[in-house]
Design a protein around this motif. Sequence first.
Motif, PDB file in Angstrom:
ATOM      1  N   ILE A   1      10.488  14.932  -0.204  1.00 36.23           N
ATOM      2  CA  ILE A   1       9.179  14.277   0.202  1.00 36.23           C
ATOM      3  C   ILE A   1       8.563  13.868  -1.369  1.00 36.23           C
ATOM      4  O   ILE A   1       8.327  14.708  -1.986  1.00 36.23           O
ATOM      5  CB  ILE A   1       8.235  14.743   1.013  1.00 36.23           C
TER       6      ILE A   1
ATOM      7  N   ASN B   1       9.883   9.695   2.487  1.00 35.22           N
ATOM      8  CA  ASN B   1      10.885  10.807   2.726  1.00 35.22           C
ATOM      9  C   ASN B   1      12.309  10.362   2.497  1.00 35.22           C
ATOM     10  O   ASN B   1      12.538   9.225   2.258  1.00 35.22           O
ATOM     11  CB  ASN B   1      10.833  11.217   4.165  1.00 35.22           C
TER      12      ASN B   1
ATOM     13  N   PHE C   1       2.288   7.523   5.727  1.00 31.35           N
ATOM     14  CA  PHE C   1       1.974   7.627   4.586  1.00 31.35           C
ATOM     15  C   PHE C   1       2.549   8.677   3.477  1.00 31.35           C
ATOM     16  O   PHE C   1       2.147   9.424   2.672  1.00 31.35           O
ATOM     17  CB  PHE C   1       0.398   8.109   4.334  1.00 31.35           C
ATOM     18  N   SER C   2       3.888   8.849   4.009  1.00 34.00           N
ATOM     19  CA  SER C   2       4.978   9.759   3.327  1.00 34.00           C
ATOM     20  C   SER C   2       6.009   8.980   3.134  1.00 34.00           C
ATOM     21  O   SER C   2       6.713   8.145   3.903  1.00 34.00           O
ATOM     22  CB  SER C   2       5.085  10.903   4.032  1.00 34.00           C
TER      23      SER C   2
ATOM     24  N   GLU D   1      -7.012   3.083   4.278  1.00 35.57           N
ATOM     25  CA  GLU D   1      -5.637   3.452   4.470  1.00 35.57           C
ATOM     26  C   GLU D   1      -5.313   2.422   5.345  1.00 35.57           C
ATOM     27  O   GLU D   1      -5.189   2.199   6.471  1.00 35.57           O
ATOM     28  CB  GLU D   1      -5.775   4.795   5.318  1.00 35.57           C
TER      29      GLU D   1
ATOM     30  N   SER E   1      -0.909   1.165   5.775  1.00 31.53           N
ATOM     31  CA  SER E   1       0.268   1.347   5.741  1.00 31.53           C
ATOM     32  C   SER E   1       1.014   0.219   5.324  1.00 31.53           C
ATOM     33  O   SER E   1       2.109   0.189   4.648  1.00 31.53           O
ATOM     34  CB  SER E   1       1.117   2.035   7.082  1.00 31.53           C
TER      35      SER E   1
ATOM     36  N   PRO F   1       5.989  13.273  -3.936  1.00 31.17           N
ATOM     37  CA  PRO F   1       4.701  13.835  -4.107  1.00 31.17           C
ATOM     38  C   PRO F   1       3.590  12.766  -3.964  1.00 31.17           C
ATOM     39  O   PRO F   1       3.751  11.432  -4.375  1.00 31.17           O
ATOM     40  CB  PRO F   1       4.603  14.372  -5.506  1.00 31.17           C
ATOM     41  N   GLU F   2       2.403  13.238  -3.370  1.00 37.67           N
ATOM     42  CA  GLU F   2       1.480  12.060  -2.861  1.00 37.67           C
ATOM     43  C   GLU F   2       0.878  11.345  -4.185  1.00 37.67           C
ATOM     44  O   GLU F   2       0.654  10.047  -3.960  1.00 37.67           O
ATOM     45  CB  GLU F   2       0.226  12.745  -2.128  1.00 37.67           C
ATOM     46  N   ASP F   3       0.930  11.833  -5.164  1.00 37.61           N
ATOM     47  CA  ASP F   3       0.173  11.127  -6.311  1.00 37.61           C
ATOM     48  C   ASP F   3       1.173  10.300  -6.841  1.00 37.61           C
ATOM     49  O   ASP F   3       0.663   9.328  -7.605  1.00 37.61           O
ATOM     50  CB  ASP F   3      -0.023  12.162  -7.710  1.00 37.61           C
TER      51      ASP F   3
ATOM     52  N   ASN G   1      -4.684   0.946  -4.840  1.00 38.61           N
ATOM     53  CA  ASN G   1      -5.600   1.720  -4.258  1.00 38.61           C
ATOM     54  C   ASN G   1      -6.921   1.286  -4.282  1.00 38.61           C
ATOM     55  O   ASN G   1      -7.952   1.948  -4.014  1.00 38.61           O
ATOM     56  CB  ASN G   1      -5.461   3.096  -4.802  1.00 38.61           C
TER      57      ASN G   1
ATOM     58  N   LEU H   1       3.524   8.693  -5.162  1.00 38.99           N
ATOM     59  CA  LEU H   1       3.513   7.456  -3.979  1.00 38.99           C
ATOM     60  C   LEU H   1       2.275   6.514  -4.353  1.00 38.99           C
ATOM     61  O   LEU H   1       2.634   5.416  -4.171  1.00 38.99           O
ATOM     62  CB  LEU H   1       3.511   8.150  -2.576  1.00 38.99           C
ATOM     63  N   PHE H   2       1.249   7.099  -4.294  1.00 40.62           N
ATOM     64  CA  PHE H   2      -0.060   6.222  -4.306  1.00 40.62           C
ATOM     65  C   PHE H   2      -0.329   5.605  -5.757  1.00 40.62           C
ATOM     66  O   PHE H   2      -0.967   4.619  -5.761  1.00 40.62           O
ATOM     67  CB  PHE H   2      -1.272   7.041  -4.098  1.00 40.62           C
TER      68      PHE H   2
END
Length: 378
Positions: free
Chosen positions: A276, A260, A257-258, A293, A295, A278-280, A288, A282-283
């Motif tokens: 990498i 890169n 869930f990253s 979760e 992939s 940032p998670e915010d 969502n 990416l999602f």
Amino acid sequence: MSDTNPDSSRFNALNIDVTESILSLLPIPSLVRFSSVSKLWRSIIISLPPSPSSSSSPWLFLFGIHNTSSFHNQSFAFDPLSDSWLRLPSSSFPSDHLVGSDRFLFTTAPKFSFSPILNPRWRFTSPVRYPRISPLLGVFSTRSGSSKLILVGGDEYIGRLVDIEDRLAVQVYDPVLDSWELCPPLPADFQSGDQPLTSALFNRKFYVFGINSYFISSFCLETYTWSDVQTLRPPGLSFAFLNSCAGMLVLGGMCGFSFNLWKIEEGSMEFSEIAIMPEDLLFGLVDNEDEEEDSNKFRTLKCVGSGNLIYVFNEDCHKNYPACICEIDGEKGKCRWRRVPHLPSPVNKFHKLVSFCSTVSISDVFHSEETQIGSIHA
């Protein structure tokens, strides 16, 4: 405005060198608007030399294709310097077998043709020996300073008889001679099954990478030979795209869930992580609504890059094709992520999205006749 406008007159009184210096700092959309202020401004803008910031800040192009009605086709271009989207004329490109690379659009079947992106004016080439659909394609410079096209892989043109000699041959086009040269085919490792591929031009080599197979090989643009096939797979990688960015080979892909980015060393194919997402961010690129979760929801992400920028975006119609940018500072080894603004509404839902990034200069806007000459300028 006219040449007699007071504001224009005060600007015209400036030294020409000062005027050029000021205008050279502006993004291309602003220059296009300002070119209508006066004849002097237009003359200065058209003659501006290429800006270093333009070459390091490529635009993202999206061409949305509707299978049943070309009326619903749409095309957009994102300028990172002005942080804005521009609508392009949708009637200026054909719907079938479209590919983009390095300031040009290409149609690959049944006849091969090309045109500048911003000033469509299609030119057909001599017949391709092996017509292909959705091939890998690149524009590269030769030692003599001219430019050529390289066409690799792709699917056989529908309706064409199978040719047992066609092993996904590499074909190189010389615009000056209007001729195609047949070169050694893709290594056999890339020819098994329906294998999606990505490519990058770097250090006078055309790299091919299997998005899901992780095979990688390079085609030397001087000797026309392939390197040995190697496997390039950072731990946990599920799929990835290869790009040439910030003076290095860059691999961008999903690890769990990253998302890169890795720098790839030539020859050894060793990799080192450089960023990498940032998670915010990416999602924000995926749906969502499903709290579980999964992939697989990242499978519609795509990564393209050149200059100092990497674009990551969703090719599926989720919130109108959201995207983000990673700006890579190769000297300082730092990366900065940011969101791309939403596409200007309304946005149609397309059956296919052709996407790529390309440098754009002011001459691409005003000098269509100069970018359409026989030697395709890289």
